[in-house]
Design an enzyme around this catalytic site. Structure first.
Site, mmCIF file in Angstrom:
data_model
loop_
_atom_site.group_PDB
_atom_site.id
_atom_site.type_symbol
_atom_site.label_atom_id
_atom_site.label_comp_id
_atom_site.label_asym_id
_atom_site.label_seq_id
_atom_site.Cartn_x
_atom_site.Cartn_y
_atom_site.Cartn_z
ATOM 1 N N HIS A 52 0.791 -1.233 0.000
ATOM 2 C CA HIS A 52 0.000 0.000 0.000
ATOM 3 C C HIS A 52 0.816 1.272 0.000
ATOM 4 O O HIS A 52 0.246 2.355 0.093
ATOM 5 C CB HIS A 52 -0.913 0.044 1.227
ATOM 6 C CG HIS A 52 -2.113 -0.834 1.102
ATOM 7 N ND1 HIS A 52 -3.290 -0.403 0.529
ATOM 8 C CD2 HIS A 52 -2.319 -2.115 1.451
ATOM 9 C CE1 HIS A 52 -4.165 -1.385 0.558
ATOM 10 N NE2 HIS A 52 -3.600 -2.452 1.107
ATOM 11 N N LYS A 60 -8.715 14.112 3.777
ATOM 12 C CA LYS A 60 -7.862 12.927 3.810
ATOM 13 C C LYS A 60 -6.957 13.073 5.012
ATOM 14 O O LYS A 60 -6.915 14.141 5.613
ATOM 15 C CB LYS A 60 -7.042 12.805 2.517
ATOM 16 C CG LYS A 60 -6.341 14.111 2.111
ATOM 17 C CD LYS A 60 -5.576 14.002 0.792
ATOM 18 C CE LYS A 60 -6.444 13.993 -0.446
ATOM 19 N NZ LYS A 60 -6.407 12.732 -1.176
ATOM 20 N N ARG A 61 -6.216 12.008 5.382
ATOM 21 C CA ARG A 61 -5.269 12.170 6.474
ATOM 22 C C ARG A 61 -4.310 13.324 6.188
ATOM 23 O O ARG A 61 -3.964 13.575 5.026
ATOM 24 C CB ARG A 61 -4.487 10.863 6.685
ATOM 25 C CG ARG A 61 -5.313 9.752 7.316
ATOM 26 C CD ARG A 61 -5.870 10.163 8.667
ATOM 27 N NE ARG A 61 -4.825 10.293 9.653
ATOM 28 C CZ ARG A 61 -4.529 9.379 10.577
ATOM 29 N NH1 ARG A 61 -5.243 8.269 10.663
ATOM 30 N NH2 ARG A 61 -3.559 9.574 11.439
ATOM 31 N N LYS A 90 0.738 14.460 1.006
ATOM 32 C CA LYS A 90 -0.566 14.797 0.418
ATOM 33 C C LYS A 90 -0.697 16.298 0.150
ATOM 34 O O LYS A 90 -1.602 16.742 -0.535
ATOM 35 C CB LYS A 90 -1.689 14.313 1.328
ATOM 36 C CG LYS A 90 -1.797 12.778 1.405
ATOM 37 C CD LYS A 90 -2.887 12.351 2.382
ATOM 38 C CE LYS A 90 -2.991 10.841 2.549
ATOM 39 N NZ LYS A 90 -3.817 10.201 1.501
ATOM 40 N N THR A 131 -8.386 6.711 -2.761
ATOM 41 C CA THR A 131 -9.745 6.233 -3.024
ATOM 42 C C THR A 131 -10.748 7.360 -2.816
ATOM 43 O O THR A 131 -11.835 7.341 -3.376
ATOM 44 C CB THR A 131 -10.125 5.059 -2.096
ATOM 45 O OG1 THR A 131 -9.819 5.421 -0.743
ATOM 46 C CG2 THR A 131 -9.389 3.793 -2.483
ATOM 47 N N LYS A 139 -14.369 8.491 -4.904
ATOM 48 C CA LYS A 139 -15.687 8.852 -4.344
ATOM 49 C C LYS A 139 -16.159 10.185 -4.917
ATOM 50 O O LYS A 139 -17.325 10.347 -5.277
ATOM 51 C CB LYS A 139 -15.608 8.948 -2.819
ATOM 52 C CG LYS A 139 -15.195 7.665 -2.126
ATOM 53 C CD LYS A 139 -14.823 7.940 -0.656
ATOM 54 C CE LYS A 139 -13.985 6.812 -0.085
ATOM 55 N NZ LYS A 139 -13.319 7.186 1.185
HETATM 56 C C1 LIG Z 1 -12.023 7.407 1.442
HETATM 57 C C2 LIG Z 1 -11.533 7.777 2.775
HETATM 58 C C3 LIG Z 1 -10.166 7.952 3.010
HETATM 59 C C4 LIG Z 1 -9.120 7.836 1.918
HETATM 60 O O1 LIG Z 1 -8.947 9.103 1.324
HETATM 61 P P1 LIG Z 1 -7.683 9.430 0.389
HETATM 62 O O2 LIG Z 1 -8.023 10.772 -0.179
HETATM 63 O O3 LIG Z 1 -7.660 8.371 -0.669
HETATM 64 O O4 LIG Z 1 -6.492 9.444 1.249
HETATM 65 C C5 LIG Z 1 -9.752 8.297 4.283
HETATM 66 N N1 LIG Z 1 -10.631 8.457 5.292
HETATM 67 C C6 LIG Z 1 -11.953 8.315 5.096
HETATM 68 C C7 LIG Z 1 -12.882 8.532 6.239
HETATM 69 C C8 LIG Z 1 -12.449 7.955 3.845
HETATM 70 O O5 LIG Z 1 -13.768 7.797 3.675
#
Ligand SMILES: *Cc1c(COP(=O)(O)O)cnc(C)c1O
Length: 819
Positions: free
Chosen positions: A365, A556-557, A562, A664, A668
């Site tokens: 990952h 995101k985190r 990032k 991911t 979304k």
């Molecule tokens: C989808 C999701 C992530 C992943 O987000 P990235 O932008 O791909 O890092 C992290 N936390 C939550 C709560 C999510 O729903």
């Protein structure tokens, strides 16, 4: 916002749901009708819905037990599930009856559903992927069981005080968990500490066993994973740690009764708390205990089941079982299966190794070297002595193979060894996972290519056939149908509802991008979703977003790679332009940033601090507010994303190229009609390919250019040569956001100016600012923007986790759906 259901009315057991909710309120939970609160009704509804899953759950369990097909076990330290009630109601088609039943309490389904506490048993993308995968496995009727840990405390709750992140424990089980079923009769014993004992068996053959161990009991709790209207209910089995009955019996007897009871906590600590570190290594003893606890309990559970059916004939074990390791966190599974086969079933090494490498598969990952797990040999030998013996033996035989392929290449042997030598030697968990697995996959096309040419190049040269790509996906049932009911209904009316189980059908939407009347309805749905987010932002922060503004979102985190800082530098550029009156072509924007920083990650916490301080200044400046607002949304989590992604118009996916394995969140947003501004990183590349170059805002260096730029990077020269960038830096460095503490953010500005800044933020800033100007221009033409938005949704079919899981099933697992 209330949703109307355009799909067929619920068919199963229409009558009686209200009766069952009443019964659970009264008899199971012991509440009187007159003191119903939404929270109690939520629990009672969950129990009533669970009752309706039990029959199919039993049948699916039996079908999996009886199938002659290969079974799959998804081993993961994280499952970021979020809420389950509305998902279950949707999947078993109970929406109508549930709404009717709740109406009698004067409550809407939405009001009740939002009382459920998120199951936050994960950090971010990796844990959420595991949850989407389980949903897709159930949808595809695949015989897959998830195995994880039932953390008493999930991901911490984040709130902001004086601009800074504060963490509070998340005691999500406080009110009980209506979804889980405890199965104490299926508990397992897990060994820790002790030593390896050599002995001869009855035939005089030399054998080993793990002696003198301190054991911990693993108690399983099962959660149902309902498929979409297909009578399939799969299982997520989560282990809780408990003390053995024999726990420190001597202490009990020697009169130290309270001390002995207190020491029971030592065992229970193992499943107490999720480690809140996303994509970073953690060398703590308790973390290794968690990893082995999950692996050992799960493997023993699976082997016990095998032996009940086949006795100790393991000939077909490797053909009939497959373990998918979600990152290296469960990589001990390679050595643990060997231990069980060698020590408990007296198998010869060669056969045990053949079986193990037939059934282990590893998903990588991350490309960040600081995230590669290594465990010190001294810790390993103390905690898991028998496992370390086995790892050494695996390594010995492996290095013989390496030296046969590359005779005399000592440097390569050293690079590939499972043991990193040195003063303080370490076990490399990724190497253990690769050597022990028949399949190694990355999670997006670019990521897999970079693994093959970089991090794992030696292994790729040795075993090219092991390496494969499985681009991540997300479940459209949660991330479109459930979270965006307005769009779901519009899609169902326009192209039918087949997309809910086959997202490739969403391409039928493409021609409607040219239909002006349809575009109007599309825009109306987005507006409703923006209003829902406006309410959410107001309730959580007190800030008022404007519905006419462009909703620009990065959630995101919080991590340097990032590049939330890059986003913030652009916001400062807009603010600077507004103050200078240089607003020609500028579109009103509401910028939302959210995410948790690991509690020990100082720089990430300073980024959160700076975002909040900048937001305070901008939002207090009334002259700016018609054009710009900035919000840091606290406590980002699954249920927050369900409100955020349907309302987002611009999705920020701006990581340094070559650093984000897949992403991911990007998927979304695309599904929900957002346009992406992004770098050529992770799955962004595939998003752009699918959406079309003209429907994606690309900027920045690509992965190859990043490597090239690093050879001679001079951010200070770039800053000095660009007046706008100079002004941005001056705003921060001049102390405008310091809140009276000069130098607070020096650590961030020094990072930006550092020629060795690994994230190259300043290198990409000019192109980012220019590309954001193109975003403004595109947003001015709403007809064209909506057209692009529709095409993003219409081209998102590839990013369903159903597609991803079908590929895992066909290309790795060799798994077939249950009949
Ligand atoms: C989808 C999701 C992530 C992943 O987000 P990235 O932008 O791909 O890092 C992290 N936390 C939550 C709560 C999510 O729903």
């Amino acid at each position: 916002m209330t949703a109307t259901t355009l799909t067929k009315p619920a068919s199963i057991d229409l009558a009686g749901l209200d009766e069952e909710i009443r019964r659970h309120l009264h008899y199971t939970l012991g509440y009187h009708e007159r003191d119903v609160s939404p929270r109690y009704v939520c629990r009672a509804t969950a129990l009533a819905v669970r009752d309706r899953l039990v029959g199919s759950w039993q049948q699916t369990r039996d079908a999996i037990r009886e199938t002659d097909q290969r079974r799959v076990y998804y081993l993961s330290l994280e499952f970021l599930i979020g809420r389950s009630l509305s998902n279950a109601i949707q999947n078993i088609d109970l929406d109508g009856p549930a709404r009717e039943a709740l109406h009698q309490y004067g409550l809407s389904l939405e009001e009740v559903a939002e009382k459920e506490h998120d199951a936050g048993l994960g950090n971010g993308g990796l844990g959420r992927l595991a949850a989407c995968f389980l949903d897709s496995c159930a949808n595809l009727k695949l015989p897959v069981v998830g195995y994880g840990i039932r953390y008493e405390y999930g991901m911490f709750h984040q709130h902001i005080e004086n601009g800074r992140q504060v963490e509070d424990p998340d005691h999500w089980l406080r009110d009980g968990n209506p979804w889980e079923m405890e199965r104490p009769d299926e508990a397992q014993n897990v060994h820790f500490y002790g030593y390896t004992e050599h002995y001869r068996d009855d035939e005089g053959t030399p054998r080993c066993r793990w002696a003198g161990s301190h054991d911990v009991v693993a108690v399983p709790y099962d959660m149902p994973i309902p498929g979409y209207r297909n009578k399939t209910v799969n299982t997520l089995r989560l282990w809780k740690a408990a003390a053995t009955d024999a726990f420190d019996l001597e202490e009990f007897n020697s009169g130290s009764y309270p001390e002995a009871v207190a020491s029971k906590n030592m065992a229970e600590q193992i499943s107490m708390v999720l480690y809140p570190n996303d994509a970073s290594e953690n060398g703590k003893e308790l973390r290794l205990k968690q990893q082995y606890f999950l692996v050992s309990a799960s493997l023993q559970d699976i082997v016990k089941d095998w032996v009940e059916k086949h006795g100790d004939d393991f000939t077909d074990f490797g053909k009939k079982n497959c373990f998918q390791l979600n990152d290296t966190h469960p990589a001990c599974a390679v050595a643990e299966l060997m231990r069980i086969l060698l020590d408990q079933y007296q198998m010869e090494w060669k056969q045990a190794w053949e079986i193990t490498t037939q059934c282990m598969a590893y998903t990588n990952h991350t490309l960040l070297p600081e995230a590669l797990e290594r465990w010190s040999v001294s810790l390993f030998s103390r905690l898991l002595p028998r496992l370390l013996d086995i790892i050494y033996e695996i390594n010995h035989r492996f290095l013989v193979e390496v030296s046969k392929k590359w005779p005399g290449d000592v440097a390569r042997q050293r690079r590939m060894s499972l043991v990193e030598e040195g003063e303080n030697p370490h076990i490399r968990m990724a190497h253990l996972a690769i050597v022990g697995s028949f399949s190694v996959n990355g999670v997006a096309g670019l990521h897999t290519e970079l693994l093959k040419s970089g991090l794992f190049q030696d292994f790729y040269e040795l075993w090219p056939e092991k390496f494969n790509n499985k681009t991540n996906g997300v479940t459209q049932r949660r991330w479109l149908a459930h979270c965006n009911p307005g769009l779901r209904d519009l899609l169902n009316e326009t192209i039918g509802d087949g997309w809910q189980t086959d997202l490739s059908q969403i391409e039928k939407l493409r021609p409607f991008a040219e239909d002006a009347a349809f575009r109007k309805r599309w825009a109306e749905v987005k507006l409703q979703n923006k209003r829902r987010l406006i309410d959410y932002v107001r309730q959580t922060t007190g800030i008022e977003f404007q519905e006419a503004a462009l909703f620009d979102v990065q959630v995101k985190r919080i991590h340097e790679y990032k590049r939330q800082l890059l986003n913030l530098l652009h916001v400062l550029n807009l603010y600077d332009r507004i103050q200078r009156g240089d607003t020609a072509g500028m579109v009103p924007r509401c910028v939302l940033i959210g995410g948790k920083a690991a509690p020990g990650y100082h720089v990430a916490k300073m980024i959160v601090n700076l975002i909040n301080n900048v937001a305070s200044v901008i939002n207090a400046d009334e002259k700016a507010n018609d054009l710009l607002k900035l919000v840091f949304l606290p406590n980002y989590r699954v249920s927050a994303m369900e409100v955020i992604c349907p309302a987002t118009e611009l999705s920020e996916q701006i990581s340094t190229a070559g650093k984000e394995a897949s992403g991911t969140g990007n998927m979304k947003f695309m599904m929900n009609g957002a346009l992406t501004i992004g770098t050529l990183d992770g799955a962004n590349i595939e998003i752009r390919e699918q959406a079309g170059d003209e429907n994606f805002f690309l900027f920045g260096l690509d992965a190859a250019e990043v490597s090239e730029t690093k050879k001679a990077y001079d951010p200070n020269k770039i800053i000095a040569g660009d007046e706008e960038i100079q002004r941005i830096m001056a705003m921060i460095e001049g102390g405008r956001f310091d809140a009276g503490c000069p130098g607070t953010f020096n650590i961030l500005t020094a990072g930006l100016r550092n020629p060795y800044d690994p994230w190259l933020t300043i290198a990409d800033l000019r192109d980012y600012i220019d590309t954001q100007r193109k975003v403004d221009a595109a947003y001015k033409d709403q007809e064209s923007w909506n057209r692009m938005s529709i095409l993003n949704t219409a081209n998102s079919g590839w990013f369903s986790s159903d597609r991803t899981i079908q590929q895992y099933a066909d290309e790795i697992w060799q798994a077939k759906p249950l009949g």
